[in-house]
Write an enzyme that holds these catalytic residues in place. Structure first.
Site, PDB file in Angstrom:
ATOM      1  N   LYS A  11       0.855  -1.210   0.000  1.00  0.00           N
ATOM      2  CA  LYS A  11       0.000   0.000   0.000  1.00  0.00           C
ATOM      3  C   LYS A  11       0.877   1.240   0.000  1.00  0.00           C
ATOM      4  O   LYS A  11       2.045   1.223   0.398  1.00  0.00           O
ATOM      5  CB  LYS A  11      -0.944   0.028   1.201  1.00  0.00           C
ATOM      6  CG  LYS A  11      -0.280   0.065   2.592  1.00  0.00           C
ATOM      7  CD  LYS A  11       0.111   1.421   3.131  1.00  0.00           C
ATOM      8  CE  LYS A  11       0.750   1.346   4.507  1.00  0.00           C
ATOM      9  NZ  LYS A  11       1.553   2.472   4.925  1.00  0.00           N
ATOM     10  N   ASP A 138      -2.441  -1.643  10.103  1.00  0.00           N
ATOM     11  CA  ASP A 138      -2.545  -1.585   8.638  1.00  0.00           C
ATOM     12  C   ASP A 138      -3.153  -2.850   8.033  1.00  0.00           C
ATOM     13  O   ASP A 138      -3.351  -2.909   6.819  1.00  0.00           O
ATOM     14  CB  ASP A 138      -1.148  -1.395   8.014  1.00  0.00           C
ATOM     15  CG  ASP A 138      -0.646   0.035   8.142  1.00  0.00           C
ATOM     16  OD1 ASP A 138      -1.482   0.936   8.338  1.00  0.00           O
ATOM     17  OD2 ASP A 138       0.575   0.233   8.044  1.00  0.00           O
TER      18      ASP A 138
HETATM   19  O1  C5P Z   1      -0.401  -1.450  14.695  1.00  0.00           O
HETATM   20  P1  C5P Z   1       1.041  -1.717  14.484  1.00  0.00           P
HETATM   21  O2  C5P Z   1       1.510  -2.937  15.241  1.00  0.00           O
HETATM   22  O3  C5P Z   1       1.443  -1.756  13.038  1.00  0.00           O
HETATM   23  O4  C5P Z   1       1.806  -0.478  15.088  1.00  0.00           O
HETATM   24  C1  C5P Z   1       3.177  -0.512  15.400  1.00  0.00           C
HETATM   25  C2  C5P Z   1       3.486   0.586  16.353  1.00  0.00           C
HETATM   26  O5  C5P Z   1       3.384   1.852  15.688  1.00  0.00           O
HETATM   27  C3  C5P Z   1       2.556   0.702  17.538  1.00  0.00           C
HETATM   28  O6  C5P Z   1       2.979  -0.114  18.606  1.00  0.00           O
HETATM   29  C4  C5P Z   1       2.635   2.161  17.882  1.00  0.00           C
HETATM   30  O7  C5P Z   1       3.809   2.437  18.614  1.00  0.00           O
HETATM   31  C5  C5P Z   1       2.793   2.830  16.534  1.00  0.00           C
HETATM   32  N1  C5P Z   1       1.509   3.277  15.955  1.00  0.00           N
HETATM   33  C6  C5P Z   1       0.864   4.371  16.508  1.00  0.00           C
HETATM   34  N2  C5P Z   1      -0.329   4.784  15.964  1.00  0.00           N
HETATM   35  C7  C5P Z   1      -0.845   4.168  14.875  1.00  0.00           C
HETATM   36  C8  C5P Z   1      -0.194   3.071  14.308  1.00  0.00           C
HETATM   37  C9  C5P Z   1       0.983   2.646  14.862  1.00  0.00           C
HETATM   38  O8  C5P Z   1       1.325   4.960  17.478  1.00  0.00           O
HETATM   39  N3  C5P Z   1      -1.978   4.623  14.366  1.00  0.00           N
END
Ligand code: C5P
Length: 295
Positions: A11, A138
């Protein structure tokens, strides 16, 4: 059915505005996702035992079970539905790892979609989406069969943009050899906010959506936005240099995707994309290029 092969698409974020930190440590965002033709291949094969076995020749991909999102997807299905089934998951990597194009999240989503078929689970899209949201912010976008979508919440609340069904954008994507940690960029975003070092979008996301609908590339190029750019570009000045390179080679705009470091240009036709790609090829550069389109 004992074996299934799927394309696991990447993406881009055409718009990413970070709205603020939440109590759970995540950040609320408003984003526009675009699914693109750059893809990994995932081969799922049923096993006689109940093991989940990961196979990938590419260095740098976490094969460690706690880290790998495709593994996590299979494990989540096993645990949620108390399944006594196992699978070999082979991942043939093309999407650069840690580049802001959600390769790992995509692998997780397509593993969920694939195992739903291979294991004959008959899960509905809503069920797959809520499992996907447990794996990562995502992941849900890829569960929807939609080229463009709005993402809200931490990015997991998806509204497909059905009116853009037939829109096809062309892209050149430049990816330097850097692995950017998303948590680090979001953490630094807080610091940048306190220091008043952030940028705000010039245009509302509605302007961006309407420019996509009208295929108004001049408005589109002005409306694209990524609020994480100042953070990643300060930590990794090469990313800013790549963006400037796009502009100096004649791209009308360029934007970083996600938390970076991938930077992309939007072209209205294949001809325009081929011509920009030719300019890039003449450059001696230490970054990789990808030529792709909306899928
Ligand atoms: O959701 P995901 O595991 O991909 O996110 C990885 C890290 O990125 C989270 O632990 C967080 O620290 C940060 N994040 C965030 N806000 C989001 C997406 C990700 O703070 N909307």
């Amino acid at each position: 059915m004992d074996k299934l092969t799927l394309n696991s698409y990447a993406k881009l974020n055409l718009y990413l505005s970070v709205l603020g930190m939440r109590r759970d440590g995540y950040h609320n965002i408003l984003t526009i996702f675009e699914r693109i033709s750059l893809a990994d291949k995932i081969v799922l094969k049923n096993r006689a035992d109940n093991k989940i076995n990961l196979i990938c020749e590419k260095k740098g991909l976490p094969l460690d079970h706690c880290e790998n999102l495709a593994y996590k997807s299979a494990k989540l299905l096993q645990q949620s539905f108390k399944l006594n089934k196992g699978v070999d998951i082979e991942i043939i990597k093309n999407i650069p790892i840690g580049s802001g194009m959600a390769g790992g999240s995509s692998n997780a989503a397509y593993t969920l979609i694939g195992l739903n078929k291979l294991w004959n689970l008959k899960l509905k899209q809503t069920q797959l989406t809520s499992l996907a949201a447990k794996i990562g912010s995502d992941v849900p976008f890829f569960i929807y069969d939609s080229s463009f979508a709005i993402g809200k919440g931490r990015g997991e609340r998806i509204k497909p943009l059905k009116s853009l069904k037939r829109l096809k954008l062309w892209h050149i994507i430049a990816v330097p050899d850097l692995k950017v940690s998303t948590p680090r960029i979001y953490k630094k975003w807080e610091h940048f906010k306190d220091m008043n070092m952030l940028t705000t979008p010039n245009y509302d996301v509605k302007i961006l959506i309407s420019s996509l609908k009208k295929r108004d590339f001049s408005a589109l190029n002005k409306a694209i936005f990524n609020g994480l750019e100042p953070v990643t570009m300060t930590l990794y000045p090469l990313v800013r240099r790549i963006k400037n390179k796009f502009l100096s080679l004649g791209a009308r705009s360029a934007l970083m995707s996600g938390s970076g470091p991938a930077v992309f240009g939007i072209l209205s036709s294949k001809k325009e994309a081929v011509s920009l790609a030719a300019q890039f090829k003449k450059e001696k550069s230490c970054w990789r290029f990808f030529f792709c389109y909306t899928l």
